[in-house]
Design an enzyme around this catalytic site. Structure first.
Site, PDB file in Angstrom:
ATOM      1  N   THR A 203       0.828  -1.216   0.000  1.00 33.19           N
ATOM      2  CA  THR A 203       0.000   0.000   0.000  1.00 33.19           C
ATOM      3  C   THR A 203       0.854   1.255   0.000  1.00 33.19           C
ATOM      4  OG1 THR A 203      -1.786  -1.119   1.127  1.00 33.19           O
ATOM      5  CG2 THR A 203      -1.639   1.237   1.500  1.00 33.19           C
ATOM      6  N   ARG A 231     -13.963  -8.146   0.270  1.00 30.41           N
ATOM      7  CA  ARG A 231     -13.223  -7.703   1.467  1.00 30.41           C
ATOM      8  C   ARG A 231     -12.635  -6.295   1.280  1.00 30.41           C
ATOM      9  NH1 ARG A 231      -7.781  -5.870   2.545  1.00 30.41           N
ATOM     10  NH2 ARG A 231      -7.238  -6.465   4.655  1.00 30.41           N
ATOM     11  N   GLY A 233     -10.134  -3.487   3.355  1.00 29.01           N
ATOM     12  CA  GLY A 233      -9.231  -3.334   4.503  1.00 29.01           C
ATOM     13  C   GLY A 233      -9.350  -1.965   5.146  1.00 29.01           C
ATOM     14  N   ASP A 234      -8.285  -1.557   5.803  1.00 30.09           N
ATOM     15  CA  ASP A 234      -8.290  -0.299   6.557  1.00 30.09           C
ATOM     16  C   ASP A 234      -8.060   0.939   5.689  1.00 30.09           C
ATOM     17  OD1 ASP A 234      -5.679  -1.383   6.101  1.00 30.09           O
ATOM     18  OD2 ASP A 234      -4.881   0.180   7.403  1.00 30.09           O
ATOM     19  N   THR A 254      -0.213   1.030   6.865  1.00 28.01           N
ATOM     20  CA  THR A 254      -0.083  -0.105   5.945  1.00 28.01           C
ATOM     21  C   THR A 254       0.131  -1.374   6.754  1.00 28.01           C
ATOM     22  OG1 THR A 254       1.189  -1.125   4.173  1.00 28.01           O
ATOM     23  CG2 THR A 254       2.407   0.342   5.643  1.00 28.01           C
ATOM     24  N   GLY A 257      -4.892  -5.135   7.302  1.00 24.89           N
ATOM     25  CA  GLY A 257      -5.940  -4.147   7.530  1.00 24.89           C
ATOM     26  C   GLY A 257      -6.935  -4.459   8.624  1.00 24.89           C
TER      27      GLY A 257
HETATM   28  N1  ASP Z   1      -3.669  -2.312   4.690  1.00 23.84           N
HETATM   29  C1  ASP Z   1      -3.987  -2.866   3.405  1.00 23.84           C
HETATM   30  C2  ASP Z   1      -5.223  -3.704   3.510  1.00 23.84           C
HETATM   31  O1  ASP Z   1      -5.396  -4.370   4.505  1.00 23.84           O
HETATM   32  C3  ASP Z   1      -2.897  -3.695   2.842  1.00 23.84           C
HETATM   33  C4  ASP Z   1      -1.553  -3.034   2.769  1.00 23.84           C
HETATM   34  O2  ASP Z   1      -1.211  -2.200   3.612  1.00 23.84           O
HETATM   35  O3  ASP Z   1      -0.795  -3.350   1.835  1.00 23.84           O
HETATM   36  O4  ASP Z   1      -5.985  -3.730   2.576  1.00 23.84           O
END
Ligand code: ASP
Length: 338
Positions: A203, A231, A233-234, A254, A257
């Protein structure tokens, strides 16, 4: 009299120039099992130079008097256009072999925010997050609705094939292979998150402090390889993956998530500063420690309104950097570099 007036005006202008904040850009390009022994010098060089290019673009915006949100978008667009990071062009694949992108942005001046999740045709999801923030009464739009909005806003739309990269597809193939093998052995049930098997989170995120002392934060991602069932994520969740408030700090996260959502990570950094009077470095590392204790991995970047930077993580490495002046530009990859 005239001379006194001129002198007064000069002093006033000098005072105004002096009171301007020194611009700062901070970025991350993901955390994870990033080890020197697994890296080629060419790849390392390519990653560092893309991070520098992105930071310089954002810094130039700030240097010319642009806002922190404009700088965040300029920086993240460059990272999204690169196949090196898990955002935009370099997004990872879902279990269905598609790319579903998420992004968010927040303006620390008024805590306005915008986000998109699960979009498949927006070339630069960060521009869509910005449009949600500035041109809609909403904070988060998802899927087809977000794409309809982006088209109306005349954003750059692309065919889903634009996001195909061989390298990411290969990552999906390997994870699926491993999943199948473990399923056959019956061991998959022991591992609650098969989608994390590649242990890399690419990310991208950017924080900016402009000359007027305003903070902004943005995050953009393809999510996690092999993600299923829509799904999210954060990264597009304000308060989890992204947060900005001039009164405290700007944050972009990152990592895995689910843990960042459950710990409301980005906001927690700001809350510790606001309510426990912690300085940004301590607040940021406390949040990452807490996530580690929950079993989550990853990291975050944080920037306060005085220009103090924190970049803690609990993984082997995290692509990260900051720029505080034309010659003051720094990139880091591994754990022991700063
Ligand atoms: N935080 C991101 C997610 O969970 C993934 C990432 O940081 O690469 O979607």
């Amino acid at each position: 009299m005239k001379r006194t007036l001129t002198l007064f005006l000069c002093l006033l202008m000098a005072g105004m120039a002096y009171s301007q904040t020194r611009p700062v850009i901070v970025i991350h390009g993901g955390a994870g099992t990033i080890l020197k022994e697994n890296m080629t010098p060419e790849k390392e060089e390519a990653i560092r130079s893309k991070m520098e290019e992105a930071m310089r673009a954002g810094y130039e915006v700030l240097d010319e008097g642009g806002t922190s949100t404009e700088a965040v978008v300029a920086t993240i667009k460059i990272l999204e256009d690169s196949p090196l990071f898990n955002a935009g062009k370099g997004a990872v694949f879902t279990s269905q072999g598609e790319n579903e992108l998420d992004a968010s942005i927040m303006d620390g001046r008024d805590r306005n925010a915008g986000a998109v999740a699960g979009v498949k045709h927006i070339k630069n999801p960060i521009t869509a997050a910005l449009a949600v923030m500035t041109s809609s009464p909403h904070v988060m739009l998802t899927g087809e609705g977000a794409e309809e909005f982006a088209s109306q806003e005349k954003l750059n739309m692309v065919d889903a094939r634009y996001f195909y990269t061989e390298n990411r597809y290969e990552q999906l193939r390997k994870i699926k292979e491993r999943e199948q093998a473990e399923d056959a052995e019956g061991s998959i049930k022991l591992r609650s998150n098969p989608e994390t098997a590649d242990e890399k989170f690419g990310t991208v995120g950017c924080l900016a402090l402009d000359k007027n002392g305003n903070l902004a934060a943005g995050t953009s991602t393809g999510g996690m390889t092999n993600k299923k069932y829509g799904r999210v994520g954060d990264s597009p969740v304000i308060g989890a993956g992204t947060y900005a408030d001039n009164a405290t700090c700007a944050v972009s996260a990152t990592g895995h998530g689910e843990y960042f959502i459950r710990s409301v990570a980005a906001y927690d950094v700001a809350a510790m500063m606001r309510y426990a009077d912690m300085e940004v470095g301590k607040a940021a590392s406390t949040v990452v420690e807490n996530i580690g204790e929950m079993g989550g991995s990853g990291g975050l970047i944080a920037l306060d309104a005085q220009g103090n930077v924190a970049m803690p993580f609990n993984t082997a490495g995290m692509y990260r950097g900051y720029m505080k002046g034309k010659e003051d530009i720094n990139t880091f990859i591994y754990g022991d570099e700063e």
